[in-house]
Design an enzyme around this catalytic site. Structure first.
Site, PDB file in Angstrom:
ATOM      1  N   GLY A  38       6.597  47.091  27.725  1.00  0.00           N
ATOM      2  CA  GLY A  38       6.210  48.099  28.700  1.00  0.00           C
ATOM      3  C   GLY A  38       4.774  48.541  28.483  1.00  0.00           C
ATOM      4  O   GLY A  38       3.916  47.764  28.055  1.00  0.00           O
ATOM      5  N   SER A  39       4.515  49.822  28.703  1.00  0.00           N
ATOM      6  CA  SER A  39       3.135  50.301  28.761  1.00  0.00           C
ATOM      7  C   SER A  39       2.390  50.278  27.437  1.00  0.00           C
ATOM      8  O   SER A  39       1.161  50.391  27.432  1.00  0.00           O
ATOM      9  CB  SER A  39       3.100  51.718  29.349  1.00  0.00           C
ATOM     10  OG  SER A  39       3.491  51.685  30.704  1.00  0.00           O
ATOM     11  N   THR A  40       3.088  50.160  26.298  1.00  0.00           N
ATOM     12  CA  THR A  40       2.343  50.020  25.044  1.00  0.00           C
ATOM     13  C   THR A  40       1.516  48.735  25.066  1.00  0.00           C
ATOM     14  O   THR A  40       0.493  48.628  24.390  1.00  0.00           O
ATOM     15  CB  THR A  40       3.283  50.011  23.817  1.00  0.00           C
ATOM     16  OG1 THR A  40       4.223  48.942  23.939  1.00  0.00           O
ATOM     17  CG2 THR A  40       4.035  51.338  23.690  1.00  0.00           C
ATOM     18  N   LYS A  93      -0.277  47.736  27.446  1.00  0.00           N
ATOM     19  CA  LYS A  93      -1.525  47.939  28.198  1.00  0.00           C
ATOM     20  C   LYS A  93      -2.738  48.012  27.277  1.00  0.00           C
ATOM     21  O   LYS A  93      -3.869  47.793  27.725  1.00  0.00           O
ATOM     22  CB  LYS A  93      -1.424  49.213  29.036  1.00  0.00           C
ATOM     23  CG  LYS A  93      -0.448  49.088  30.203  1.00  0.00           C
ATOM     24  CD  LYS A  93      -0.207  50.417  30.899  1.00  0.00           C
ATOM     25  CE  LYS A  93       0.801  50.247  32.032  1.00  0.00           C
ATOM     26  NZ  LYS A  93       1.251  51.530  32.605  1.00  0.00           N
TER      27      LYS A  93
END
Length: 490
Positions: A238-240, A242
């Site tokens: 997920g967003s980690t 990014k």
């Protein structure tokens, strides 16, 4: 008669020499049933000392054989009490017993041994050959089970196994395990993993899983709880993830923290409509703001400044889809779709990868990504084995691999400063500030793949952080699987 002189299995200690697993001498109680004249009386005498029901002991005393086990791995003091009974036909043989003095501490890392003293899980299994040593032999002359006085003896001394010093710190490990367990219970989650890493060396200082087990009683727990899920299980970050996209874009000159983006409520790419975690009106965000607000759409727009091939190359440099190098039994290297395989790479793969879905990592890999940013852009291989001690106690440290540069020191510094904004009042994790310290980190919530159904079910919520942000000494990741109270990574 030839007896085995058991070698002592090597110890596991933490980085400060605190024992985590050790081996002590023990005795097996054996019997020659043909010499037992009163099975019921013998069983009644042995039962309270051995803590075994008399009925079970009688079964051992009445087999049609000259040899039978009554009890295994009792303490020398217990054998002394048995020997003092002086029962003809009851003997003992030397053996060893594996002891984990701190119970479940680092249990999923260390693993456990079976009834025969062989490693069956974790490092006990993976390093079984080094730990085992080599048994010795003792040949004696006996009559009716008793050694003939002054008879000839021949012996070969046992060679004890190597002892292994880990990079773990017992105090950090204990605190991490308790905190993780408390949070999994508080959120009604399925489970969780957490890792603390030293970015400059790759040393893993703590590695926790929940649920866990007591290796002193390994067969009281199901097999899933015995797995070191920080490396055996993978999940979509997920967003980690990014952080990798941002570092790649900045390194390639595609954007800088002040670059402006118009972030609408929906973005169409490859025939699919992408959205952020929550609906919103059209936003004007800088690249730093995109990371702070964890915008999927903004991240896709930023990634398009360097293109899919460059992003793919950087994901590989960060170690995605590859072994961690720890050689841990059952480790999964995760998955990065092959850009050259049309069955794995579609029109939506690139935008999906940009914001952390469509790829999978284990918890150590996820932590290593942030450790690379913390270590000025140099990726160190994660280390769990600090060194080995031989039977003479001579310690030899294991090799520290040279790091591999992934991005420049300036890019890493820039990303660290952006990660500080995430825990500011404007970010998604303002509650994770620590008074007196500069902290950087990233939240993440990812759809969780369900192997049973072959689709997505539930979420994995994560936070990965570093402190102090200006010169990180520690990087820590926490991932909670299927929390019921909230799905936010913070």
């Amino acid at each position: 008669q030839t007896l085995t002189l058991p070698a002592l299995r090597g110890n596991f200690t933490d980085s400060n020499g605190v024992p985590i697993a050790t081996t002590v001498m023990a005795r097996n109680v054996t019997v020659d049933p043909t010499l037992i004249t009163d099975p019921a009386g013998t069983a009644a005498a042995l039962s309270p000392i051995l803590g075994i029901p008399a009925k079970t002991i009688i079964a051992s005393l009445t087999v049609d054989s000259r040899f039978s086990y009554v009890a295994k791995r009792i303490t020398p003091d217990t054998w002394k009490a048995v020997a003092e009974l002086g029962i003809p036909g009851v003997f003992s043989e030397p053996t060893t017993n594996r002891v984990y003095p701190n119970g479940s501490l680092a249990a999923s890392v260390i693993g456990y041994v079976g009834d025969e003293g062989t490693g069956l899980g974790g490092l006990e299994y993976g390093l079984n050959k080094q730990l085992m040593g080599q048994d010795g032999k003792l040949t004696v002359e006996r009559v009716n089970g008793r050694e003939i006085p002054a008879s000839e003896r021949q012996s070969i001394d046992p060679v004890n196994g190597l002892s292994i010093r880990l990079t773990l710190d017992s105090n950090l490990q204990a605190m991490l395990e308790k905190s993780l367990g408390d949070q999994v219970k508080a959120t009604g989650a399925e489970g969780g993993v957490a890792v603390i890493m030293e970015p400059g060396t790759g040393n893993i200082l703590a590695m926790a899983t929940f649920p866990t087990f007591d290796p002193n009683k390994p067969f009281d727990t199901d097999d899933r709880a015995k797995r070191n899920t920080t490396v055996t299980d993978v999940f979509e970050p997920g967003s980690t993830s990014k952080v990798m996209t941002m570092a790649s874009v900045i390194e390639e000159g595609g954007a800088n923290p002040a670059s402006q983006y118009t972030v609408e409520n929906r973005l169409s790419r490859g025939g699919t409509s992408f959205k952020d975690y929550q609906d919103h009106k059209t936003l004007q965000l800088t690249l730093a703001g995109v990371l702070a607000k964890s915008s999927n759409i903004g991240t896709i727009l930023a990634s398009e400044s360097i293109g899919e091939k460059k992003l793919y190359e950087y994901l590989q440099k960060f170690g995605i889809g590859q072994s961690t190098g720890m050689n841990f039994p059952g480790e999964s290297g995760g998955k990065l779709p092959d850009i050259n395989n049309e069955n794995e790479w579609s029109d939506t793969t690139f935008p999906t990868l940009a914001f952390g879905q469509g790829l999978s990592v284990n918890a150590v890999q996820a932590t290593s990504v942030f450790a690379t940013i913390a270590n000025d852009g140099v990726r160190m291989l994660p280390r769990l084995i600090a060194g080995y001690s031989n039977t003479e106690g001579v310690y030899e440290p294991s090799r520290v691999d040279e790091g591999v540069r992934v991005v420049s020191a300036q890019t890493a510094k820039t990303v660290r400063e952006m990660l500080e904004v995430v825990v500011s009042e404007d970010g998604t994790a303002s509650s994770l500030q620590i008074p007196g310290y500069r902290v950087g980190g990233k939240t993440g919530t990812a759809n969780r793949y369900n192997e049973d159904t072959g689709g997505y079910s539930g979420y994995t919520s994560s936070f990965i952080g570093m402190a102090p942000a200006e010169n990180p000494a520690l990087v820590m990741s926490v991932s909670i699987h299927n929390p019921k109270t909230s799905t936010y990574g913070s």
